[in-house]
Design an enzyme around this catalytic site. Structure first.
Site, short mmCIF file in Angstrom:
data_model
loop_
_atom_site.label_atom_id
_atom_site.label_comp_id
_atom_site.label_asym_id
_atom_site.label_seq_id
_atom_site.Cartn_x
_atom_site.Cartn_y
_atom_site.Cartn_z
N SER A 91 7.64 3.31 7.04
CA SER A 91 7.38 1.97 7.59
C SER A 91 8.58 1.52 8.42
CB SER A 91 7.18 0.97 6.44
OG SER A 91 7.15 -0.36 6.94
N TYR A 121 9.87 -2.77 -1.41
CA TYR A 121 8.98 -1.93 -0.59
C TYR A 121 9.77 -1.25 0.53
CZ TYR A 121 5.46 -0.98 3.05
OH TYR A 121 4.70 -0.40 4.04
P1 NAP Z 1 -4.24 -0.15 2.62
O1 NAP Z 1 -5.18 -0.56 3.72
O2 NAP Z 1 -3.81 -1.15 1.62
O3 NAP Z 1 -4.87 1.14 1.88
C1 NAP Z 1 -4.17 1.71 0.81
C2 NAP Z 1 -4.84 3.02 0.43
O4 NAP Z 1 -4.03 3.64 -0.58
C3 NAP Z 1 -6.21 2.84 -0.17
O5 NAP Z 1 -6.99 3.97 0.19
C4 NAP Z 1 -5.92 2.87 -1.68
O6 NAP Z 1 -7.02 3.31 -2.49
C5 NAP Z 1 -4.83 3.90 -1.72
N1 NAP Z 1 -3.97 3.85 -2.92
C6 NAP Z 1 -3.15 2.86 -3.33
N2 NAP Z 1 -2.49 3.24 -4.44
C7 NAP Z 1 -2.89 4.50 -4.73
C8 NAP Z 1 -2.57 5.43 -5.75
N3 NAP Z 1 -1.67 5.14 -6.70
N4 NAP Z 1 -3.19 6.64 -5.75
C9 NAP Z 1 -4.10 6.95 -4.79
N5 NAP Z 1 -4.44 6.12 -3.80
C10 NAP Z 1 -3.84 4.90 -3.77
O7 NAP Z 1 -2.88 0.45 3.24
P2 NAP Z 1 -2.44 0.70 4.76
O8 NAP Z 1 -1.98 -0.58 5.33
O9 NAP Z 1 -3.43 1.53 5.47
O10 NAP Z 1 -1.10 1.55 4.51
C11 NAP Z 1 -1.08 2.97 4.55
C12 NAP Z 1 0.37 3.40 4.61
O11 NAP Z 1 0.98 2.83 5.77
C13 NAP Z 1 1.22 2.93 3.43
O12 NAP Z 1 2.14 3.93 3.06
C14 NAP Z 1 1.95 1.73 3.97
O13 NAP Z 1 3.16 1.50 3.30
C15 NAP Z 1 2.16 2.16 5.41
N6 NAP Z 1 2.40 1.05 6.33
C16 NAP Z 1 1.46 0.12 6.57
C17 NAP Z 1 1.75 -0.92 7.45
C18 NAP Z 1 0.77 -2.01 7.79
O14 NAP Z 1 1.14 -2.94 8.54
N7 NAP Z 1 -0.45 -1.96 7.30
C19 NAP Z 1 3.01 -0.99 8.06
C20 NAP Z 1 3.93 -0.01 7.78
C21 NAP Z 1 3.62 1.01 6.92
P3 NAP Z 1 -8.17 2.25 -3.01
O15 NAP Z 1 -9.03 1.98 -1.83
O16 NAP Z 1 -8.88 2.97 -4.09
O17 NAP Z 1 -7.43 1.04 -3.48
#
Ligand code: NAP
Length: 248
Positions: free
Chosen positions: A143, A157
């Site tokens: 991130s 985080y």
């Molecule tokens: P998201 O929409 O909240 O989706 C999270 C995903 O992770 C879901 O599929 C969830 O499964 C799964 N998950 C959570 N805990 C888990 C576990 N213990 N075991 C297996 N699966 C698990 O997240 P996102 O925003 O797409 O983020 C994806 C990545 O990008 C993360 O690493 C995040 O830190 C990074 N990121 C995101 C942003 C942003 O602005 N969104 C920015 C920087 C970095 P369920 O559907 O079953 O809950």
């Protein structure tokens, strides 16, 4: 050689977009998720519409026994893994450091860091030429927070993502001679459900004037960078980082 990709947290957000992007390129796909079975089923159906082999596996990747079962299911149903996208990530409501509990900090670290190590470990056992594999590629999803620190929001985080940057650098050097490339993307301000978990669903609207490109990013914009780093087009790239935060 058929390509088999695991996307942890592949049922929603960036992970789901990546699963679809890779399926369109012909990868066989394993979508991992924790609890939202309906969302995983929807993505799985979309992935299969590209004519590739695909499975979804419910497994909490912060738990070693679940990771072992996840990789066994991939071995049985899709064959040896060739590509790993370590994408799982969680955050908790915005908080200052003096209000953090050990329970919360450890929960962030096991989900955001331990899971990446465990999945890398199992992937390397299948990819490494030292273990009889043919090589492969890993992309870790970090991130922009690892660079910016996320003050007043979630330094726990941000620190977990700093660990992922270090894992990427170290592991890329450790396995380079075994035909495994390890790279990292560092998104920021991407339109997904994650911001609601931080207690501010509309966070991107609040901060977007401070983003040089003046907007949040789409999950598909991160997926294309992940796919590039996995692909043979990036065959001479390892230990590197792509920042996707609109210029921040
Ligand atoms: P998201 O929409 O909240 O989706 C999270 C995903 O992770 C879901 O599929 C969830 O499964 C799964 N998950 C959570 N805990 C888990 C576990 N213990 N075991 C297996 N699966 C698990 O997240 P996102 O925003 O797409 O983020 C994806 C990545 O990008 C993360 O690493 C995040 O830190 C990074 N990121 C995101 C942003 C942003 O602005 N969104 C920015 C920087 C970095 P369920 O559907 O079953 O809950």
């Amino acid at each position: 050689m058929s390509k088999v990709a695991l996307i942890t947290g592949g049922s929603r957000g960036i992970g789901a977009a990546t699963a679809l992007y890779l399926a369109a390129k012909g990868y066989n796909i394993c979508i991992n998720y924790k609890s939202n079975t309906d969302a995983a089923a929807q993505v799985l159906a979309q992935v299969k519409s590209y004519g590739v082999q695909a499975i979804s596996v419910k497994a909490d990747v912060s738990k070693e026994s679940d990771v072992m079962r996840l990789f066994q299911e991939i071995d049985q149903d899709l064959g040896a893994l060739t590509h790993l996208v370590n994408n799982v990530g969680v955050l908790f409501p915005q908080s200052r450091v003096e209000d953090l509990t050990a329970l919360r900090i450890n929960s962030i670290l096991t989900t955001n860091v331990t899971s990446y190590f465990l999945c890398c470990r199992e992937a390397i056992k299948r990819m490494s030429t030292q273990h009889g594999g043919k090589g492969g590629a890993i992309v870790n999803v970090s991130s922009a927070a690892s660079r910016l620190g996320a003050p007043h929001e979630y330094i726990d985080y941000a620190a977990s993502k700093g660990a992922i940057d270090t894992l990427t650098t170290g592991l890329s050097l450790e396995v380079a001679s075994e035909n495994i490339r390890v790279n990292c993307v560092r998104p920021g301000f991407i339109h997904t459900d994650m911001h609601a978990d931080g207690g501010e669903p509309d966070r991107i609207n609040r901060v977007k004037e401070n983003i040089p490109l003046q907007r949040g990013g789409q999950p598909s914009e991160v997926a294309s960078a992940i796919a590039y780093l996995l692909d043979d087009e990036a065959s001479y790239i390892t230990g590197t980082f792509i920042d996707l935060a609109g210029g921040k």
